[in-house]
Design a protein around this motif. Structure first.
Motif, PDB file in Angstrom:
ATOM      1  N   PHE A 165      23.091  94.919 -46.371  1.00  0.00           N
ATOM      2  CA  PHE A 165      23.280  95.049 -47.811  1.00  0.00           C
ATOM      3  C   PHE A 165      24.336  94.066 -48.309  1.00  0.00           C
ATOM      4  CE2 PHE A 165      21.295  99.089 -46.962  1.00  0.00           C
ATOM      5  CZ  PHE A 165      20.640  99.416 -48.139  1.00  0.00           C
ATOM      6  N   GLU A 166      24.118  93.600 -49.528  1.00  0.00           N
ATOM      7  CA  GLU A 166      25.193  92.934 -50.258  1.00  0.00           C
ATOM      8  C   GLU A 166      25.903  94.019 -51.058  1.00  0.00           C
ATOM      9  OE1 GLU A 166      26.044  89.751 -53.874  1.00  0.00           O
ATOM     10  OE2 GLU A 166      24.032  89.899 -52.996  1.00  0.00           O
ATOM     11  N   VAL A 167      27.168  94.211 -50.760  1.00  0.00           N
ATOM     12  CA  VAL A 167      27.940  95.277 -51.402  1.00  0.00           C
ATOM     13  C   VAL A 167      28.686  94.711 -52.604  1.00  0.00           C
ATOM     14  CG1 VAL A 167      29.704  97.040 -51.076  1.00  0.00           C
ATOM     15  CG2 VAL A 167      28.210  96.408 -49.165  1.00  0.00           C
ATOM     16  N   ARG A 168      28.479  95.344 -53.741  1.00  0.00           N
ATOM     17  CA  ARG A 168      29.225  94.975 -54.944  1.00  0.00           C
ATOM     18  C   ARG A 168      30.442  95.890 -55.023  1.00  0.00           C
ATOM     19  NH1 ARG A 168      28.032  90.205 -56.019  1.00  0.00           N
ATOM     20  NH2 ARG A 168      29.158  90.546 -57.988  1.00  0.00           N
ATOM     21  N   VAL A 198      33.504  92.175 -56.760  1.00  0.00           N
ATOM     22  CA  VAL A 198      33.384  91.127 -55.746  1.00  0.00           C
ATOM     23  C   VAL A 198      32.159  91.410 -54.883  1.00  0.00           C
ATOM     24  CG1 VAL A 198      34.476  89.990 -53.786  1.00  0.00           C
ATOM     25  CG2 VAL A 198      35.878  90.787 -55.687  1.00  0.00           C
ATOM     26  N   GLY A 199      31.399  90.363 -54.578  1.00  0.00           N
ATOM     27  CA  GLY A 199      30.275  90.497 -53.657  1.00  0.00           C
ATOM     28  C   GLY A 199      30.747  90.348 -52.218  1.00  0.00           C
ATOM     29  N   ASP A 257      35.593  96.656 -42.309  1.00  0.00           N
ATOM     30  CA  ASP A 257      35.962  95.299 -42.733  1.00  0.00           C
ATOM     31  C   ASP A 257      34.826  94.712 -43.567  1.00  0.00           C
ATOM     32  OD1 ASP A 257      38.096  95.791 -41.121  1.00  0.00           O
ATOM     33  OD2 ASP A 257      37.712  94.160 -39.708  1.00  0.00           O
ATOM     34  N   PHE A 258      35.191  94.063 -44.678  1.00  0.00           N
ATOM     35  CA  PHE A 258      34.222  93.366 -45.519  1.00  0.00           C
ATOM     36  C   PHE A 258      34.614  91.897 -45.612  1.00  0.00           C
ATOM     37  CE2 PHE A 258      33.817  97.730 -46.968  1.00  0.00           C
ATOM     38  CZ  PHE A 258      32.450  97.876 -47.145  1.00  0.00           C
ATOM     39  N   ILE A 259      33.589  91.026 -45.652  1.00  0.00           N
ATOM     40  CA  ILE A 259      33.836  89.606 -45.863  1.00  0.00           C
ATOM     41  C   ILE A 259      33.268  89.210 -47.222  1.00  0.00           C
ATOM     42  CG2 ILE A 259      31.717  88.947 -44.630  1.00  0.00           C
ATOM     43  CD1 ILE A 259      33.217  86.404 -43.741  1.00  0.00           C
ATOM     44  N   GLU A 260      34.078  88.503 -47.990  1.00  0.00           N
ATOM     45  CA  GLU A 260      33.691  88.139 -49.354  1.00  0.00           C
ATOM     46  C   GLU A 260      32.644  87.028 -49.351  1.00  0.00           C
ATOM     47  OE1 GLU A 260      35.802  86.541 -53.502  1.00  0.00           O
ATOM     48  OE2 GLU A 260      37.030  87.233 -51.796  1.00  0.00           O
ATOM     49  N   LEU A 261      31.678  87.144 -50.231  1.00  0.00           N
ATOM     50  CA  LEU A 261      30.633  86.132 -50.376  1.00  0.00           C
ATOM     51  C   LEU A 261      31.101  85.086 -51.377  1.00  0.00           C
ATOM     52  CD1 LEU A 261      27.455  88.411 -50.543  1.00  0.00           C
ATOM     53  CD2 LEU A 261      28.436  87.268 -48.552  1.00  0.00           C
ATOM     54  N   ILE A 262      31.167  83.836 -50.905  1.00  0.00           N
ATOM     55  CA  ILE A 262      31.622  82.735 -51.749  1.00  0.00           C
ATOM     56  C   ILE A 262      30.515  81.695 -51.830  1.00  0.00           C
ATOM     57  CG2 ILE A 262      33.352  80.917 -52.030  1.00  0.00           C
ATOM     58  CD1 ILE A 262      35.292  82.665 -50.479  1.00  0.00           C
ATOM     59  N   GLU A 263      30.219  81.243 -53.023  1.00  0.00           N
ATOM     60  CA  GLU A 263      29.155  80.265 -53.243  1.00  0.00           C
ATOM     61  C   GLU A 263      29.439  78.980 -52.463  1.00  0.00           C
ATOM     62  OE1 GLU A 263      25.516  79.078 -54.666  1.00  0.00           O
ATOM     63  OE2 GLU A 263      26.494  81.023 -54.961  1.00  0.00           O
ATOM     64  N   GLY A 264      28.428  78.539 -51.675  1.00  0.00           N
ATOM     65  CA  GLY A 264      28.551  77.312 -50.903  1.00  0.00           C
ATOM     66  C   GLY A 264      29.230  77.482 -49.554  1.00  0.00           C
ATOM     67  N   LYS A 265      29.624  78.696 -49.198  1.00  0.00           N
ATOM     68  CA  LYS A 265      30.295  78.943 -47.919  1.00  0.00           C
ATOM     69  C   LYS A 265      29.406  79.811 -47.028  1.00  0.00           C
ATOM     70  CE  LYS A 265      34.589  80.711 -45.903  1.00  0.00           C
ATOM     71  NZ  LYS A 265      35.917  81.341 -46.183  1.00  0.00           N
ATOM     72  N   LYS A 266      29.170  79.331 -45.802  1.00  0.00           N
ATOM     73  CA  LYS A 266      28.328  80.071 -44.871  1.00  0.00           C
ATOM     74  C   LYS A 266      29.095  81.247 -44.264  1.00  0.00           C
ATOM     75  CE  LYS A 266      25.265  76.287 -43.460  1.00  0.00           C
ATOM     76  NZ  LYS A 266      24.705  75.527 -42.310  1.00  0.00           N
ATOM     77  N   ILE A 267      28.354  82.308 -43.984  1.00  0.00           N
ATOM     78  CA  ILE A 267      28.940  83.475 -43.337  1.00  0.00           C
ATOM     79  C   ILE A 267      28.098  83.847 -42.118  1.00  0.00           C
ATOM     80  CG2 ILE A 267      29.957  84.396 -45.442  1.00  0.00           C
ATOM     81  CD1 ILE A 267      27.611  86.383 -45.549  1.00  0.00           C
ATOM     82  N   LEU A 303      24.134  80.464 -45.694  1.00  0.00           N
ATOM     83  CA  LEU A 303      24.694  80.711 -47.019  1.00  0.00           C
ATOM     84  C   LEU A 303      24.242  82.082 -47.509  1.00  0.00           C
ATOM     85  CD1 LEU A 303      24.067  77.207 -48.646  1.00  0.00           C
ATOM     86  CD2 LEU A 303      26.250  78.107 -47.800  1.00  0.00           C
ATOM     87  N   ALA A 304      25.047  82.690 -48.329  1.00  0.00           N
ATOM     88  CA  ALA A 304      24.771  84.060 -48.764  1.00  0.00           C
ATOM     89  C   ALA A 304      23.407  84.191 -49.442  1.00  0.00           C
ATOM     90  CB  ALA A 304      25.877  84.538 -49.695  1.00  0.00           C
ATOM     91  N   HIS A 305      23.070  83.229 -50.307  1.00  0.00           N
ATOM     92  CA  HIS A 305      21.813  83.340 -51.050  1.00  0.00           C
ATOM     93  C   HIS A 305      20.589  83.097 -50.164  1.00  0.00           C
ATOM     94  CE1 HIS A 305      22.417  78.929 -51.125  1.00  0.00           C
ATOM     95  NE2 HIS A 305      21.089  78.878 -51.167  1.00  0.00           N
TER      96      HIS A 305
END
Length: 255
Positions: free
Chosen positions: A58-61, A69-70, A89-99, A132-134
């Motif tokens: 899931f993407e948690v809002r 924060v996503g 633990d949650f990791i923040e989704l940032i545009e253009g950054k791979k997770i 990437l998140a998307h």
């Protein structure tokens, strides 16, 4: 990815005592990182039910004191006895950054090997990927229609656009196992081999019997009665001539 909303409250005290108090009140201590700064917060334990007890990603809002924060869940700790949630633990989704996340594996289709009597064994139920998140899908789909007995699908056989697999390429995801050890020998072939072995054994025994009845040159053996002459029975006495002993008789003088 599927989405889920969770409302949390910031916590200033990050010590163990504060964490225990939160758990007693039905809340879970959490941390959000990956962005500009770390955020410590807590949320009601029941709000994580649909997030934790499912194989889906899931993407948690996260809504924390007016800020949204996503994020995705990166790690979770459970109590070893009660199995209650201790920390997330949650990791923040940032545009253009791979997770890096773990995605569930979903098998589709009907394996040809299973229909032939084989056993389907799924070795990996989640795969670690980087993207990437998307571009992150809800799951990794693997088609098993062409999977026959004795074959497998490895990580290197899976190709998903814009996805980098972290697991070793040689890791087996799913395979079809034969129902018995002699999986490569067909029953008809095995029966023919057994029959040939029996015929060969009978031929060897027949040849050995014929050789025993005849001599080396094919002629009858001497003294076996086949040349018309009976076998000699008995034998002469060996030893020297028997000598008779002298008998001496006594004579008396008569006066």
């Amino acid at each position: 990815m599927k989405t889920l909303e969770i409302t949390g409250e910031k916590r200033e005290d990050t010590g163990k005592k504060n964490a225990k108090n939160l758990r007693r009140n039905g809340r879970v201590p959490c941390i959000l990182y990956g962005g500009k700064e770390q955020t410590f917060f807590s949320a009601e334990e029941k709000s994580f039910k649909n997030l934790v007890y499912t194989p889906d990603l899931f993407e948690v809002r996260l809504k924390i004191e007016g800020k949204e924060v996503g994020a995705v869940m990166q790690d979770i700790q459970f109590h070893p006895v009660s199995d209650r949630i201790l920390h997330i633990d949650f990791i923040e989704l940032i545009e253009g950054k791979k997770i890096t996340v773990d995605l569930p594996v979903r098998l589709t289709g009907n394996s040809a090997g299973v229909m032939e009597g084989g056993q389907l064994i799924q070795k990996m139920r989640r795969l670690r990927i980087k993207a990437l998140a998307h571009a992150i899908p809800e799951f990794i789909e693997i088609k098993i229609d062409d999977l026959v007995i004795g074959t497998s699908i490895k990580v290197e056989d899976v190709d998903v656009e814009n996805i980098e697999f972290i697991d070793s390429p040689n890791v087996v995801i799913v395979r079809v196992k034969a129902p018995r050890e002699l999986k490569d020998i067909e029953p008809e072939v095995l029966d023919e081999e057994l029959e040939e072995g029996e015929e060969g054994a009978e031929g060897i025994e027949g040849e050995e019997g014929a050789e025993g009845a005849e001599g080396v040159d094919g002629k009858p053996k001497e003294g076996d009665g086949r040349d018309g002459q009976p076998k000699a029975e008995g034998g002469g006495n060996k030893g020297g001539d028997q000598k008779g002993g002298d008998q001496k008789g006594g004579s008396g003088d008569s006066n």
